[in-house]
Each structure stands twice: as structure tokens, then as C-alpha cells.
Design a protein around this motif. Sequence first.
Motif, PDB file in Angstrom:
ATOM      1  N   GLU A   1      14.838  35.257  14.312  1.00 62.97           N
ATOM      2  CA  GLU A   1      15.515  35.378  13.015  1.00 62.97           C
ATOM      3  C   GLU A   1      15.099  34.233  12.087  1.00 62.97           C
ATOM      4  N   ARG A   2      14.993  33.025  12.663  1.00 63.49           N
ATOM      5  CA  ARG A   2      14.569  31.873  11.859  1.00 63.49           C
ATOM      6  C   ARG A   2      13.122  32.054  11.386  1.00 63.49           C
ATOM      7  N   MET A   3      12.282  32.603  12.245  1.00 69.93           N
ATOM      8  CA  MET A   3      10.886  32.852  11.857  1.00 69.93           C
ATOM      9  C   MET A   3      10.821  33.789  10.659  1.00 69.93           C
ATOM     10  N   SER A   4      11.658  34.810  10.707  1.00 70.63           N
ATOM     11  CA  SER A   4      11.652  35.775   9.610  1.00 70.63           C
ATOM     12  C   SER A   4      12.101  35.117   8.298  1.00 70.63           C
ATOM     13  N   ASP A   5      13.078  34.212   8.400  1.00 72.02           N
ATOM     14  CA  ASP A   5      13.492  33.454   7.209  1.00 72.02           C
ATOM     15  C   ASP A   5      12.309  32.678   6.643  1.00 72.02           C
ATOM     16  N   LEU A   6      11.511  32.086   7.531  1.00 68.58           N
ATOM     17  CA  LEU A   6      10.361  31.300   7.082  1.00 68.58           C
ATOM     18  C   LEU A   6       9.299  32.205   6.461  1.00 68.58           C
ATOM     19  N   ALA A   7       9.133  33.405   7.021  1.00 66.65           N
ATOM     20  CA  ALA A   7       8.194  34.369   6.429  1.00 66.65           C
ATOM     21  C   ALA A   7       8.668  34.728   5.016  1.00 66.65           C
ATOM     22  N   GLU A   8       9.980  34.878   4.889  1.00 67.14           N
ATOM     23  CA  GLU A   8      10.549  35.165   3.569  1.00 67.14           C
ATOM     24  C   GLU A   8      10.234  34.015   2.605  1.00 67.14           C
ATOM     25  N   ASN A   9      10.387  32.775   3.079  1.00 63.76           N
ATOM     26  CA  ASN A   9      10.075  31.604   2.250  1.00 63.76           C
ATOM     27  C   ASN A   9       8.609  31.597   1.827  1.00 63.76           C
ATOM     28  N   ILE A  10       7.723  31.962   2.745  1.00 58.88           N
ATOM     29  CA  ILE A  10       6.292  32.017   2.410  1.00 58.88           C
ATOM     30  C   ILE A  10       6.081  33.035   1.276  1.00 58.88           C
ATOM     31  N   ALA A  11       6.733  34.196   1.414  1.00 54.24           N
ATOM     32  CA  ALA A  11       6.589  35.238   0.392  1.00 54.24           C
ATOM     33  C   ALA A  11       7.118  34.754  -0.967  1.00 54.24           C
ATOM     34  N   GLU A  12       8.201  33.991  -0.938  1.00 51.96           N
ATOM     35  CA  GLU A  12       8.747  33.454  -2.196  1.00 51.96           C
ATOM     36  C   GLU A  12       7.742  32.513  -2.868  1.00 51.96           C
ATOM     37  N   ARG A  13       7.137  31.617  -2.063  1.00 52.99           N
ATOM     38  CA  ARG A  13       6.130  30.704  -2.617  1.00 52.99           C
ATOM     39  C   ARG A  13       4.920  31.501  -3.098  1.00 52.99           C
ATOM     40  N   ALA A  14       4.559  32.579  -2.371  1.00 57.53           N
ATOM     41  CA  ALA A  14       3.419  33.411  -2.770  1.00 57.53           C
ATOM     42  C   ALA A  14       3.688  34.019  -4.150  1.00 57.53           C
ATOM     43  N   LEU A  15       4.924  34.520  -4.344  1.00 58.61           N
ATOM     44  CA  LEU A  15       5.275  35.087  -5.656  1.00 58.61           C
ATOM     45  C   LEU A  15       5.033  34.075  -6.763  1.00 58.61           C
ATOM     46  N   GLU A  16       5.434  32.825  -6.532  1.00 53.91           N
ATOM     47  CA  GLU A  16       5.258  31.777  -7.544  1.00 53.91           C
ATOM     48  C   GLU A  16       3.770  31.465  -7.742  1.00 53.91           C
ATOM     49  N   LEU A  17       3.054  31.322  -6.642  1.00 54.27           N
ATOM     50  CA  LEU A  17       1.635  30.959  -6.726  1.00 54.27           C
ATOM     51  C   LEU A  17       0.810  32.074  -7.372  1.00 54.27           C
ATOM     52  N   ASN A  18       1.213  33.321  -7.120  1.00 53.57           N
ATOM     53  CA  ASN A  18       0.463  34.452  -7.672  1.00 53.57           C
ATOM     54  C   ASN A  18       0.572  34.530  -9.195  1.00 53.57           C
ATOM     55  N   GLU A  19       1.550  33.834  -9.763  1.00 52.13           N
ATOM     56  CA  GLU A  19       1.721  33.814 -11.223  1.00 52.13           C
ATOM     57  C   GLU A  19       0.712  32.872 -11.898  1.00 52.13           C
ATOM     58  N   GLU A  20       0.063  32.032 -11.109  1.00 55.45           N
ATOM     59  CA  GLU A  20      -0.835  31.022 -11.676  1.00 55.45           C
ATOM     60  C   GLU A  20      -2.246  31.219 -11.129  1.00 55.45           C
ATOM     61  N   PRO A  21      -3.227  30.628 -11.803  1.00 49.63           N
ATOM     62  CA  PRO A  21      -4.592  30.737 -11.268  1.00 49.63           C
ATOM     63  C   PRO A  21      -4.657  30.113  -9.872  1.00 49.63           C
ATOM     64  N   GLN A  22      -5.496  30.662  -9.040  1.00 46.66           N
ATOM     65  CA  GLN A  22      -5.602  30.162  -7.668  1.00 46.66           C
ATOM     66  C   GLN A  22      -6.181  28.752  -7.676  1.00 46.66           C
ATOM     67  N   LEU A  23      -5.544  27.860  -6.933  1.00 47.03           N
ATOM     68  CA  LEU A  23      -5.953  26.456  -6.887  1.00 47.03           C
ATOM     69  C   LEU A  23      -7.324  26.318  -6.226  1.00 47.03           C
ATOM     70  N   LYS A  24      -7.474  27.015  -5.119  1.00 45.42           N
ATOM     71  CA  LYS A  24      -8.730  26.980  -4.364  1.00 45.42           C
ATOM     72  C   LYS A  24      -8.703  28.172  -3.416  1.00 45.42           C
ATOM     73  N   PRO A  25      -9.858  28.562  -2.886  1.00 43.47           N
ATOM     74  CA  PRO A  25      -9.827  29.659  -1.914  1.00 43.47           C
ATOM     75  C   PRO A  25      -9.003  29.233  -0.694  1.00 43.47           C
ATOM     76  N   TYR A  26      -8.186  30.166  -0.211  1.00 42.09           N
ATOM     77  CA  TYR A  26      -7.370  29.819   0.971  1.00 42.09           C
ATOM     78  C   TYR A  26      -8.228  29.943   2.223  1.00 42.09           C
ATOM     79  N   ILE A  27      -8.430  28.820   2.903  1.00 38.40           N
ATOM     80  CA  ILE A  27      -9.223  28.826   4.141  1.00 38.40           C
ATOM     81  C   ILE A  27      -8.374  28.362   5.324  1.00 38.40           C
TER      82      ILE A  27
END
Lengths: 218, 255
Positions: free
Chosen positions: A91-117
Motif C-alpha cells: 500500500e505504501r509503494m502504491s502511495d509512492l507511485a502516486e507521488n511519482i505520477a504527481e511529480r510527472a504531471l508537474e514536470l510534463n508542464e515544463e520543457p524536459q530538463l534532460k533525457p531521463y536515463i
Amino acid sequence: MERHFDEELKALKEQILQMGALVEAQIANAIKSLVERDSDLARLTIQNDHKVNAMDVEIDDASVRLIARHQPMAKDLRFITTAMKISSELERMSDLAENIAERALELNEEPQLKPYIDIPRMAEHAQRMVKEALDAFVNRNVELAWKVIHDDDFIDGLTHQIFRELVSFMLEDQHTITRAIRITFISKYLERIADHATNIAELVVYLVEGKIIRHTDT
Amino acid sequence: MPTAGETAFDIQNLNCWYGDRQALFNISLSIPDRRITALIGPSGCGKSTFIRCLNRINDLIAGCRVEGQVLYKKENLYAPGIEAISIRYRIGMVFQKPNPFPKSIYDNIAYGPLIWGVKRGPQLDAIVEESLKKAAIWDEVKDKLQQNAQALSGGQQQRLCIARALAVEPEALLLDEPCSALDPIATAKIEELLLALKKTYTIVIVTHNMQQAARVSDVTGFFLLGELVEFGETGQIFTNPKDRRTEDYITGRFG
């Protein structure tokens, strides 16, 4: 002697596996929504977290009922208490996945900083740890559990590497700070996911050997 | 007197036969003082035979033969010259079926002390009251001490039998399935009583009820086919038994 109780324990194991599969998908989708800049997928991942929460509640409820009705002993008892704890870890892992998605939403609004490697590398590693921890649980495989526990060091190393790299971005150009911090968060979330996978692996050692290895130097 | 938890009964290589049939095979264990020791195992596994060796009540069974060593507080209970009766004063026993004498409640408790030489009067009254109080039944019977004991309920009869055993001031109590004929409420009362009594007495209980063993005992022994398979701290036995046969028995996989 096959007991009716074994059927019920098997059903509990199935519930854990279904929850595990869902959480693995949540993590995969969260990372995909970031790397492929897919905000619809990010929103879907955030929405789906409640499914995992519901399963956590179901597993808790089923476990408590089994304890009340059967007064389990020995490995049956260890199995049920382990299932309850694994459910919380997932359940905690899923919360963290949700947090990643939230940050992704924010990051997707801006130009990509660098290729994700490194982030996808780290995610892949963390996902493998989750999968192997659950495999170790299903097959009562202590060796695999120990592998997961040791693999955690690799993730910790990557976390530091990503952090150092992002700091150098921020030092060079202050316009990158917001994005760099969000990416740092994501690497932290992945590191936490790997920690939860490690916890599951430690629970597997307890399940099989009755030995509590948590909070000891491993 | 040993400190609580130290060895009360030290049993080495105990073997027991009924005629040609061997019922116990090389049992060695040490039963701690002022703790509750539970013995579990399927019917016919030897646990009752074992407990009956501890106060030589098996002596009463024709054809029963015991070999090996039973030390109680370092004293060999089977040494020549040791009188079985004197052992049974020190090591009392309570059986599966409550077996009060067909006498008054008072006389059931007074029976042992009277044989002992206590005269009727205030001293005997005090022993009766004290024993009934220790067995947590005084409040229920104090107004009807002259009533026939067999009119009591099963649970009350069993506590009366415990009081009767306590009246001769034993050091240890052996209980052979004391709750199997009782309802859950009476069972709970006996269990509470045992937990209170262990401060003063060494208690050994044979039980078919594993939850009971798990609830009340400090150490548990698992018997199978006349052998002691595993003996250990109760928490360990019921969460992480070392022997596969113990695991199978306590999780109900046997058979």
C-alpha cells in the motif's frame, strides 16, 4: 492431511498476489507517464491508488477473520501476520507511485530538463526488487529474499549519483532548480519503493525461518 | 527451595511399560519450579502416563513398570524406601473427570488434613476456608459447606477437587485434562486459577486443547508415540516449532 483452512490461506495468498500485480503496474505506469510525458497516464495512476487501498483493507479484514476463526499456530500464524504486513508495504509503494505520477504531471508542464536515463534504470531495478520479493513470498524462497535485500545497496548508490548530478545542474543554472528538485523527489520515491521491497524480503525470511532479521545489520 | 523457573522435576531416560507394551521411551526433560508446564499430543501418546509417573500414581496400576530417573528437588522419587503416599502429599493430582467424594463440601476438603492428624475444630475450619479460597470457589460455597459436593456444577466440582488437593499443602500440582469436561466459562475460571496458583505451585497440565496450552503455560512439551518430540518455551513452540512433527500437530495437519 489437506485442511479446509489451507484453501482459505491460499485465497489470502491470491489476494496478496493480485495486490502485488496492481502495485507493480502502478509503479510502471508512474514511470512511463514521466519518461513518455504522458499526463493522462499520470492522472490514471493517481486515480487507481484507491484500488490498492481497498485491497489493503480487504486483506487486513480477511486476515483478522482467519485469526479469529482458526486461532492459527506456527507457520500458519506466521503466514497470516506476514500477509498483513506485506499488504501494508504494498500500500505504501502504491502511495509512492502516486507521488511519482504527481511529480510527472508537474514536470510534463515544463520543457524536459534532460533525457531521463538514470531514473528509468533505477525504476527498472526497483520494480525487479518488488517482483522478486513477491516471488520469494509465493515460493517461500529465502535465497531470493536475501538477493533482494542485498540489491537495495545498488539503488542507494544510484540515488546518490542522481542527486549529485542534479545539484550540478542547479549550480549551473538556477532556472533548473524547480525541475531538478522534482526529479530528486522522484529518485527518493523510487528509493523508498526499493526499501519497501526489502521489507517484504525480510518478512519472507521470517515467514520461512521464523527469524526476525529486521533492524539487524544484514 | 529453588528459585521460580529453576528445575523442580529432573527426569532422565524415563521408560514405562504396561505389561509388555512400552508406553514411554527415554523421556528426559526438566520441569521448571513455579511455572506452568503443558504437555500436549494425540491420544495414546504417553502424556498422561508421563504425568502419572511424577507422583508415582502409576504404582497403583497392575503391570506398570517404570525405569529411569525422576528427581523432584534433587530427591529420587523412585529410590528404595521412599513411600509413594508421602510423595502424593507433596505432589497433588487433579483428574479429567471431577471426582468429589460423596460427602459434604467441607468433608471433601477436610479429608486429607484429617488423615494427616488435624483435629476437627477451628484449625481444620481455617484449612478448609483457605483451600477453598485458593481454588477461587469459596464465595460460591461458603454458605453451603455441609451440602453434598456432588450437587455442585462440573466446573465447581473441579475447583473443589483442586481445593482438596491444595488442602494437604502440596508443592506441585499435576492436572490431567482438568477442563475437558467443562464449559468455556468454567474452563476460563480454572485457567485463571492456574495462573494465580503458579506463584506458589509448580504446575504440570496435560491438555488436548492446544489453545489452552498456548494461553496458560510457560513451557510446552509435545509427545508422540511415547516419545518427547519437542520441549520448549511456549511462545516458541506455538510460533516456530523446531520439529516438523510438532508443526504438523499444532497446525492440525496430522493424520
